[in-house]
Write an enzyme that holds these catalytic residues in place. Structure first.
Site, PDB file in Angstrom:
ATOM      1  N   ARG A 234       0.858  -1.178   0.000  1.00  0.00           N
ATOM      2  CA  ARG A 234       0.000   0.000   0.000  1.00  0.00           C
ATOM      3  C   ARG A 234       0.901   1.236   0.000  1.00  0.00           C
ATOM      4  O   ARG A 234       1.944   1.271   0.651  1.00  0.00           O
ATOM      5  CB  ARG A 234      -0.922   0.039   1.224  1.00  0.00           C
ATOM      6  CG  ARG A 234      -2.087  -0.939   1.192  1.00  0.00           C
ATOM      7  CD  ARG A 234      -3.135  -0.519   0.153  1.00  0.00           C
ATOM      8  NE  ARG A 234      -4.347  -1.319   0.227  1.00  0.00           N
ATOM      9  CZ  ARG A 234      -4.585  -2.409  -0.486  1.00  0.00           C
ATOM     10  NH1 ARG A 234      -3.658  -2.862  -1.325  1.00  0.00           N
ATOM     11  NH2 ARG A 234      -5.733  -3.057  -0.367  1.00  0.00           N
ATOM     12  N   GLU A 263      -4.543   7.234  -5.872  1.00  0.00           N
ATOM     13  CA  GLU A 263      -4.759   6.333  -7.000  1.00  0.00           C
ATOM     14  C   GLU A 263      -6.109   6.637  -7.637  1.00  0.00           C
ATOM     15  O   GLU A 263      -7.123   6.632  -6.942  1.00  0.00           O
ATOM     16  CB  GLU A 263      -4.697   4.875  -6.525  1.00  0.00           C
ATOM     17  CG  GLU A 263      -3.328   4.471  -5.978  1.00  0.00           C
ATOM     18  CD  GLU A 263      -3.256   2.998  -5.597  1.00  0.00           C
ATOM     19  OE1 GLU A 263      -4.269   2.274  -5.791  1.00  0.00           O
ATOM     20  OE2 GLU A 263      -2.209   2.563  -5.106  1.00  0.00           O
ATOM     21  N   HIS A 282      -0.920  -0.037  -9.804  1.00  0.00           N
ATOM     22  CA  HIS A 282      -1.587  -0.945  -8.863  1.00  0.00           C
ATOM     23  C   HIS A 282      -2.240  -2.104  -9.622  1.00  0.00           C
ATOM     24  O   HIS A 282      -3.409  -2.432  -9.421  1.00  0.00           O
ATOM     25  CB  HIS A 282      -2.636  -0.201  -8.027  1.00  0.00           C
ATOM     26  CG  HIS A 282      -2.963  -0.916  -6.741  1.00  0.00           C
ATOM     27  ND1 HIS A 282      -3.517  -0.277  -5.655  1.00  0.00           N
ATOM     28  CD2 HIS A 282      -2.827  -2.213  -6.368  1.00  0.00           C
ATOM     29  CE1 HIS A 282      -3.697  -1.144  -4.667  1.00  0.00           C
ATOM     30  NE2 HIS A 282      -3.286  -2.326  -5.091  1.00  0.00           N
TER      31      HIS A 282
END
Length: 315
Positions: A234, A263, A282
């Site tokens: 993360r 994000e 991601h």
């Protein structure tokens, strides 16, 4: 709690970008009850998330930007289960879920192989400067700079769950010396010692209030100037300003990042300006196998819960 035909109402409030709708898991879910899928963005707003869940018994959480807060649980009193696609639970207020009688399940290990492979790929891409070399060659250049290798190097593996453990297995196959750290078995003093010795640092701890900023200015100061940081966990595990500072000053050799504080990344984000980084959006776990198996396990968790025998329970 149920639809008029006495079937469970299952809502997928955050399928943007779409991975669930039309999948094999979607078909499996339809066999369990009535399914509503929201494939447009907007679930990051708590009021909108609550509106989408409505009177559903089960919410299937696809994206980490949807935050299941106490306010959301309070607005959805019929909600009895949140089934997460993935491992991370930092977008769920677990204490609130427990207090309000909501079962939370996840899919441990479903993406472990894919994410572990991606972590190794980021190590190699940064160490061997593959994006920079590729870019230079496309401009007609023939770069001859020195590159890094994994064999014989030391990896500090911070987090030894399914993903971290597989990273360790792959790293050893490359001939790396692996130092593994677990919050359950090791102290922060031991972590600091590993940071001092490591050529590569790979993050695989869960994001909790205790691990937010797990790597900051103090930890970066312990690391070698030749060290490379890899983060597929993360973004908030790393202090943002400290990361920008060490990259700008080249206090570490570079970073391979699949996760970020914001994000998607916003235009002009400082992380985009550093040449000593390799970035991916991601998507370390975005393989057909992970998508298929992980989504099916997410719905299997729902099936088990509705049958009174919940599995993969976090809360």
């Amino acid at each position: 709690m149920s639809t008029p035909d006495n079937k469970a109402l299952i809502v997928v409030p955050d399928d943007f970008t779409t991975v669930f709708e039309g999948s094999a898991a979607h078909d499996e879910a339809r066999a369990l009850g009535t399914v509503r899928v929201f494939s447009e963005r907007g679930a990051e707003d708590s009021a909108e998330l609550a509106r989408r869940i409505g009177n559903a018994q089960v919410a299937v959480n696809i994206r980490a930007y949807a935050h299941f807060t106490d306010a959301v649980f309070a607005a959805c009193p019929n909600l009895k289960m949140v089934s997460i696609w993935g491992v991370g639970t930092d977008n769920i207020d677990l204490e609130a879920a427990k207090r309000r009688g909501v079962t939370v399940c996840n899919t441990p290990g479903a993406n472990a192989i894919a994410v572990a492979e991606h972590a190794i790929a980021l190590m190699m891409a940064v160490a061997r400067k593959i994006p920079q070399i590729d870019s230079a060659m496309r401009k007609g250049e023939w770069p001859r700079e020195m590159l890094g290798q994994l064999h014989g190097k030391t990896l500090a593996l911070l987090g030894t769950g399914a993903i971290g453990s597989h990273v360790g297995k792959l790293a050893r196959a490359f001939g790396m010396n692996v130092l593994a750290w677990s919050a359950q078995r090791n102290s922060l003093t031991e972590r600091d010692d590993m940071l001092k010795r490591a050529d590569f640092v790979s993050l695989h701890v869960r994001l909790t209030p205790q691990t937010r900023g797990f790597i900051g200015a103090r930890e970066f100061a312990l690391m070698k100037s030749e060290a490379i940081l890899v983060n597929t966990g993360r973004g908030a595990l790393v202090d943002r300003e400290a990361l920008h500072d060490v990259l700008a000053k080249q206090r570490i050799a570079g970073a391979g990042l699949d996760v970020f504080h914001d994000e998607p990344l916003k235009a002009g984000d400082p992380i985009l300006s550093f040449a000593n980084t390799v970035l991916s959006p991601h998507n370390a776990g975005q393989t057909p196998e992970v998508r298929r198996d992980g989504l099916l396990l997410t719905i299997q968790n729902v099936k088990k819960f509705l049958a009174g025998a919940p599995q993969n329970v976090v809360v």
